[in-house]
Design a protein around this motif. Structure first.
Motif, PDB file in Angstrom:
ATOM      1  N   ILE A 145       0.812  -1.227   0.000  1.00 55.09           N
ATOM      2  CA  ILE A 145       0.000   0.000   0.000  1.00 55.09           C
ATOM      3  C   ILE A 145       0.840   1.269   0.000  1.00 55.09           C
ATOM      4  O   ILE A 145       0.305   2.365  -0.214  1.00 55.09           O
ATOM      5  CB  ILE A 145      -0.956   0.029   1.215  1.00 55.09           C
ATOM      6  CG1 ILE A 145      -0.171   0.117   2.523  1.00 55.09           C
ATOM      7  CG2 ILE A 145      -1.869  -1.188   1.224  1.00 55.09           C
ATOM      8  CD1 ILE A 145      -1.055   0.336   3.747  1.00 55.09           C
ATOM      9  N   GLY A 146       2.115   1.173   0.303  1.00 57.14           N
ATOM     10  CA  GLY A 146       2.970   2.357   0.342  1.00 57.14           C
ATOM     11  C   GLY A 146       3.698   2.450   1.664  1.00 57.14           C
ATOM     12  O   GLY A 146       3.086   2.371   2.734  1.00 57.14           O
ATOM     13  N   THR A 147       5.004   2.639   1.576  1.00 56.16           N
ATOM     14  CA  THR A 147       5.838   2.646   2.779  1.00 56.16           C
ATOM     15  C   THR A 147       5.444   3.751   3.749  1.00 56.16           C
ATOM     16  O   THR A 147       5.459   3.567   4.974  1.00 56.16           O
ATOM     17  CB  THR A 147       7.315   2.816   2.374  1.00 56.16           C
ATOM     18  OG1 THR A 147       7.676   1.767   1.491  1.00 56.16           O
ATOM     19  CG2 THR A 147       8.220   2.791   3.587  1.00 56.16           C
ATOM     20  N   ASP A 148       5.071   4.906   3.225  1.00 58.76           N
ATOM     21  CA  ASP A 148       4.801   6.059   4.091  1.00 58.76           C
ATOM     22  C   ASP A 148       3.440   5.980   4.786  1.00 58.76           C
ATOM     23  O   ASP A 148       3.110   6.840   5.595  1.00 58.76           O
ATOM     24  CB  ASP A 148       4.887   7.354   3.295  1.00 58.76           C
ATOM     25  CG  ASP A 148       3.922   7.383   2.118  1.00 58.76           C
ATOM     26  OD1 ASP A 148       3.735   8.468   1.544  1.00 58.76           O
ATOM     27  OD2 ASP A 148       3.368   6.323   1.780  1.00 58.76           O
ATOM     28  N   LEU A 149       2.629   4.955   4.497  1.00 61.44           N
ATOM     29  CA  LEU A 149       1.303   4.873   5.096  1.00 61.44           C
ATOM     30  C   LEU A 149       1.299   4.160   6.448  1.00 61.44           C
ATOM     31  O   LEU A 149       0.288   4.188   7.152  1.00 61.44           O
ATOM     32  CB  LEU A 149       0.334   4.155   4.152  1.00 61.44           C
ATOM     33  CG  LEU A 149      -0.071   4.958   2.909  1.00 61.44           C
ATOM     34  CD1 LEU A 149      -0.977   4.143   2.011  1.00 61.44           C
ATOM     35  CD2 LEU A 149      -0.774   6.245   3.321  1.00 61.44           C
ATOM     36  N   ILE A 150       2.399   3.507   6.814  1.00 62.79           N
ATOM     37  CA  ILE A 150       2.468   2.835   8.114  1.00 62.79           C
ATOM     38  C   ILE A 150       3.684   3.369   8.854  1.00 62.79           C
ATOM     39  O   ILE A 150       4.818   3.212   8.388  1.00 62.79           O
ATOM     40  CB  ILE A 150       2.559   1.302   7.974  1.00 62.79           C
ATOM     41  CG1 ILE A 150       1.371   0.757   7.184  1.00 62.79           C
ATOM     42  CG2 ILE A 150       2.616   0.646   9.349  1.00 62.79           C
ATOM     43  CD1 ILE A 150       1.422  -0.742   6.960  1.00 62.79           C
ATOM     44  N   ALA A 151       3.428   4.010  10.007  1.00 58.09           N
ATOM     45  CA  ALA A 151       4.509   4.579  10.806  1.00 58.09           C
ATOM     46  C   ALA A 151       4.835   3.649  11.967  1.00 58.09           C
ATOM     47  O   ALA A 151       3.960   3.009  12.544  1.00 58.09           O
ATOM     48  CB  ALA A 151       4.109   5.952  11.337  1.00 58.09           C
ATOM     49  N   THR A 152       6.129   3.597  12.299  1.00 64.57           N
ATOM     50  CA  THR A 152       6.584   2.800  13.440  1.00 64.57           C
ATOM     51  C   THR A 152       6.738   3.700  14.655  1.00 64.57           C
ATOM     52  O   THR A 152       7.308   4.789  14.578  1.00 64.57           O
ATOM     53  CB  THR A 152       7.934   2.139  13.137  1.00 64.57           C
ATOM     54  OG1 THR A 152       7.794   1.314  11.974  1.00 64.57           O
ATOM     55  CG2 THR A 152       8.408   1.283  14.297  1.00 64.57           C
ATOM     56  N   GLU A 153       6.186   3.257  15.796  1.00 57.55           N
ATOM     57  CA  GLU A 153       6.268   3.989  17.046  1.00 57.55           C
ATOM     58  C   GLU A 153       6.910   3.079  18.092  1.00 57.55           C
ATOM     59  O   GLU A 153       6.938   1.849  17.925  1.00 57.55           O
ATOM     60  CB  GLU A 153       4.873   4.416  17.534  1.00 57.55           C
ATOM     61  CG  GLU A 153       4.112   5.303  16.570  1.00 57.55           C
ATOM     62  CD  GLU A 153       4.684   6.703  16.490  1.00 57.55           C
ATOM     63  OE1 GLU A 153       4.286   7.452  15.591  1.00 57.55           O
ATOM     64  OE2 GLU A 153       5.557   7.037  17.328  1.00 57.55           O
TER      65      GLU A 153
END
Length: 925
Positions: A80-88
């Motif tokens: 779906i796109g790397t920038d759509l899931i953020a790691t916290e």
């Protein structure tokens, strides 16, 4: 929160559909599809790894779950796109707007619909929400969590929306043209959800509205047979009522309006800073509900010293997560640490919650245990947040805990609540002082960063001398904000002079010093009101009460309350009602000057007594009069126009009046105490607050004895006896009645003697002492006749008529009761009239004149329902059912008995067993 990237859309209300920038995305791997949905349902919020594991594997994830999730996230990013899931640090979050996830959009639209008062707007919102539905939620996804928790919850909300929209259409008299479309929709849904009776009720109503009552009757037969075959039960009351209406040719009643969603949270604090760790903990606890790792109610116990910001944190976090609790938020201040008011009893808090959950007075149980049971039953299927503020100990909290695993409870307390942690697995959240950086940020949010940057050393001095305590910092900031021309150095110097003990260990001492200079900065009239408010025993005060307390006009009192609110010595926690932090109230009480305390306290008591006495006569104009205590000059009680306004005033002051009564008794104002208890009596009786009625009259009796007024003592004794009778304590009732009668005889008051003889009859009859009861009634009748009291005579005539009927003398019973009925109607006393209709019904029933009996009983039922007299309503419903059965109408008998059973069971009344026996015998016929 991290940036949300536009373009991603996730639709789960049917087969999964995913698109990015308008282009569809196909996810073939089942785990990736489920993972995306789990992330999407949190819409930009961080999702913990534990919650993700629960969504993917249920209660027993594999040992390598964390590594597997990392792998799946990497693959999902590729799709779906790397920038759509953020790691916290605590997990992952999907960068998607909540309105681009159809399930969240549905929840938002339905929540908005519950808040609107315009039917057309509500219908449009429901239409938009329902149009999002494409089929079974999460269709094709393999997840126990989605299938067992989120899916059913969405289905329930969808069906409730359909039903509510149907109700709105039925309420619209011009909607006949839509009956065909509505019927088609409901037919499909009754096939899909065949045991949901509320859908069948609405289908029958729509068919009837569309001119097809015969088909509506056929639909009733279909669901009746299905319920009998699959569940072995009869249709519920709503279905049976609809069926009875169709048979009688009556228009089907519209369903009740949608239940209100309680949203009781106090206002959020502007300028909240810090507490990042505590907020993360609370987020994780909420995630337990979403991830179904919680098997019971999640309880978070926020602890810390006074003034450390426990309530501020709880309220701030609760506002952040309101959308995660679509069924509402409950709030109560338990006053566990309150120097000038008693700790709130758990019973009072439970009752307040039941009222917020739309429990009508006639269904309010009379015992605490029954109220707690009803509260937990009402919460069982709801997803709610409950904030229990300022708790004293675990015992105060336990009755307020719902049993549902879909609720989250926040508790704030100065105690650590170790018992709650040990026994109920409460999660502790301990708050310490703010850090120095957080303290400076807090000051910057309130005073502006530029002002702090101009005097960094003075800023540090203020932080140090306020000991990083949020309450002290807030007051210091208010001082600086209201004097923008003062330098921060001068503010710091004042703190140095006034807060000598600020670096000590006792927060109360430190805060008192902060209060001292804040108080001294007030104008004299505002300072005087602040001092006098320390005399107010209740949890909050209105403008009218504050005006009489201070002896000023209401407009002036409103201005002064505004002054105190602006410098944070008070808060307007609901419109028109002002409260102070418990430490502030204790400080104000210390400042009260003896010379002004006595007159101010009397003015306050005069205010509540004059208003409550006027309200009492609005509620019951037939009460025996009392000689009022003359108020001091200038008292302006609240103006109440009718009984509805009187009930509303009593409801608003329900937490205040018992505290005022106790304070009056404790400070030597015995006449005020007695008359205030007298004024409260009728409402406490009608609302079913029998324990509070009994306790308030005990206080009144003690006051009357100190006061030395024998008539007041006798009235209180009789009132205690009546309350004891309602509580089933008949021997206690007789003891108090004997004392009351002795006093009334000494006073030679024949009417009050008659009242007491009639009360004796009520206490003796349940004990089987019928002859003695009859003797007391005869004495009462003679005394009433001698005194010319027609209302009293009517009551005795009805009681004697009932006695004749019980002895088989039905003709004599009819004669007596008809005489009573005429008198009641002439006097205009509806409660006695309703009782007499019931007595007539009983006599006709025994004579075999069943149509007459049904008519009389039905009249009594209607009148008691109008008066919200739940116990008597249920009692007369039983009698009406007996008459229906005697008239060979078992269906209507079952309907009214089940209604009576519901009322008795909700109130925890033992009479429910008799109703169950009747229904069991009916089923065996």
């Amino acid at each position: 929160m991290a940036q949300v990237v536009d373009g991603l859309t996730v639709a789960v209300l049917g087969p999964l559909q995913v698109s990015v920038a308008g282009q569809p995305v196909e996810l073939t791997a089942g785990r990736l599809r489920t993972l995306l949905v789990v992330l999407a349902l949190s819409a930009g919020r961080t999702v913990s790894v534990d919650r993700m594991a629960a969504g993917l594997w249920g209660e027993e994830p594999p040992t390598n779950a964390r590594r597997a999730i990392h792998t799946y996230v990497t693959r999902l990013r590729g799709a779906i796109g790397t920038d759509l899931i953020a790691t916290e640090p605590s997990g992952y979050h999907l960068r998607v707007e909540s309105n681009r996830v159809d399930a969240l959009r549905l929840n938002h639209l339905l929540e908005t619909a519950t808040r609107t008062s315009d039917p057309a707007t509500e219908r449009d919102l429901l239409d938009e929400a329902i149009d999002l539905w494409r089929g079974d939620p999460f269709d094709g996804l393999d997840s126990d969590w989605l299938a067992g928790s989120e899916g059913p919850r969405l289905v329930e909300r969808y069906l409730a929306a359909i039903e509510r929209r149907t109700d709105l259409e039925l309420a619209n008299r011009g909607s006949v043209d839509r009956a065909g479309d509505l019927a088609a929709e409901l037919r499909k849904l009754t096939v899909r959800y065949p045991l949901r009776e509320s859908l069948w009720v609405r289908l029958m109503a729509v068919l009837d509205r569309g001119g097809r009552p015969a088909e509506a009757l056929e639909r009733y037969e279909i669901i009746r047979l299905r319920l009998a075959e699959e569940l072995g039960t009869d249709p519920g009351p709503e279905l049976r009522q609809a069926y009875a209406g169709l048979l009688a040719g009556r228009p089907l009643p519209q369903s009740a309006p949608a239940a209100s969603v309680p949203r009781q949270l106090p206002a959020d604090v502007d300028g909240f800073v810090g507490r990042a760790d505590a907020l993360k903990l609370l987020d994780a606890y909420a995630d337990e509900l979403d991830g179904r790792t919680a098997r019971a109610t999640v309880i978070a116990a926020i602890g810390g010293a006074a003034g450390v910001g426990k309530t501020t944190l709880a309220v701030h976090w609760a506002h952040r997560v309101t959308e995660r609790f679509p069924d509402g938020q409950l709030y109560v201040n338990l006053r566990g640490f309150d120097a000038s008011a008693p700790t709130m009893a758990a019973a009072d808090a439970v009752r307040a919650f039941l009222e917020a959950l739309d429990t009508p007075p006639q269904r309010m149980p009379s015992t605490v245990d029954a109220q707690v049971a009803l509260y937990r039953s009402l919460m069982a299927d709801r997803r709610m947040l409950i904030l229990l503020d300022n708790a004293r100990d675990a015992e105060q909290v336990r009755p307020l805990l719902p049993g549902s695993s879909s609720c989250l409870v926040l508790v704030t307390s100065r105690n650590r609540l170790t018992g709650l942690v040990a026994a109920e697995a409460a999660r502790p959240v301990h708050l310490d002082l703010l850090s120095s950086d957080e303290s400076r940020r807090m000051l910057a949010r309130r005073l502006g960063a530029d002002r702090l940057a101009a005097e960094p050393e003075a800023t540090d001095d203020i932080v140090t001398r306020c000991a990083r305590l949020p309450l002290a910092l807030a007051i210091a900031a208010a001082r600086a904000a209201t004097h923008p021309h003062f330098s921060l150095s001068s503010i710091a110097d004042q703190l140095r002079d006034a807060l000598g003990a600020l670096s000590g260990e006792e927060a109360a001492t430190d805060v008192r010093a902060v209060f001292s200079w804040s108080y001294r900065a007030l104008p004299e009239d505002a300072a005087r009101l602040f001092r006098l408010l320390g005399l107010h025993p209740g949890p909050d005060v209105t403008v009218a009460a504050a005006a009489d307390l201070a002896g000023v006009r209401r407009s002036r009192a409103a201005h002064l309350l505004g002054e105190l609110t602006r410098v944070q010595l008070l808060t307007e926690h609901v419109p028109g009602r002002f409260a102070g932090h418990d430490l502030l109230r204790a400080y104000a009480a210390e400042l009260a000057e003896p010379a002004e305390s006595g007159p101010a306290r009397q003015r306050l008591l005069d205010h509540y007594l004059q208003t409550s006495r006027a309200a009492a006569y609005l509620v019951n104009p037939h009460r025996d009069p009392i000689t009022p205590t003359p108020p001091l000059p200038g008292i302006r009680p609240d103006r109440l126009g009718d009984s509805e306004q009187a009930f509303a005033w009593y409801a608003a002051e329900h937490a205040v009046l018992p505290a005022v009564l106790a304070d009056a008794a404790a400070t030597g104002f015995d006449r005020h105490a007695w008359q205030l208890a007298w004024s409260m009596e009728e409402v406490l009786f009608r609302r079913g607050y029998w324990q509070e009625w009994y306790a308030s009259q005990q206080t009144a009796l003690d006051a009357a004895r100190r006061w030395g007024d024998r008539r007041a003592q006798a009235l209180s004794l009789r009132s205690i006896a009546n309350a004891a009778g309602r509580l089933g304590r008949y021997e206690d009732s007789l003891t108090h009645l004997e004392q009351a009668l002795e006093l009334f005889r000494a006073l030679e008051d024949k009417v009050l003697q008659a009242h007491t003889h009639l009360a004796f009859s009520s206490a003796l009859s349940p004990l089987g002492r019928l002859a003695e009861a009859s003797g007391h009634r005869n004495q009462a009748l003679a005394l009433y006749a001698e005194s010319g009291d027609r209302l009293g005579q009517a009551r005795v005539l009805n009681s004697n008529g009932w006695y004749h009927a019980e002895q088989g003398r039905y003709t004599a019973a009819l004669v007596e009761c008809r005489r009573a009925l005429t008198l009641f109607q002439e006097v205009g006393e509806r409660s006695g009239e309703a009782e007499t209709w019931d007595s007539l019904g009983y006599a006709y029933h025994r004579l075999g004149e069943h149509a007459q009996a049904i008519s009389c009983y039905s009249t009594a039922v209607a009148m008691f329902e109008e008066m919200n007299a739940s116990y008597f309503l249920a009692e007369k419903l039983i009698n009406l059912g007996d008459a229906y059965l005697a008239a060979q109408d078992p269906a209507n008998a079952r309907t009214v008995w089940r209604r009576a059973l519901t009322i008795f069971q909700a109130a925890g009344q033992p009479e429910a067993h008799g109703v169950l026996d009747r229904l069991a015998r009916l089923d065996q016929r």
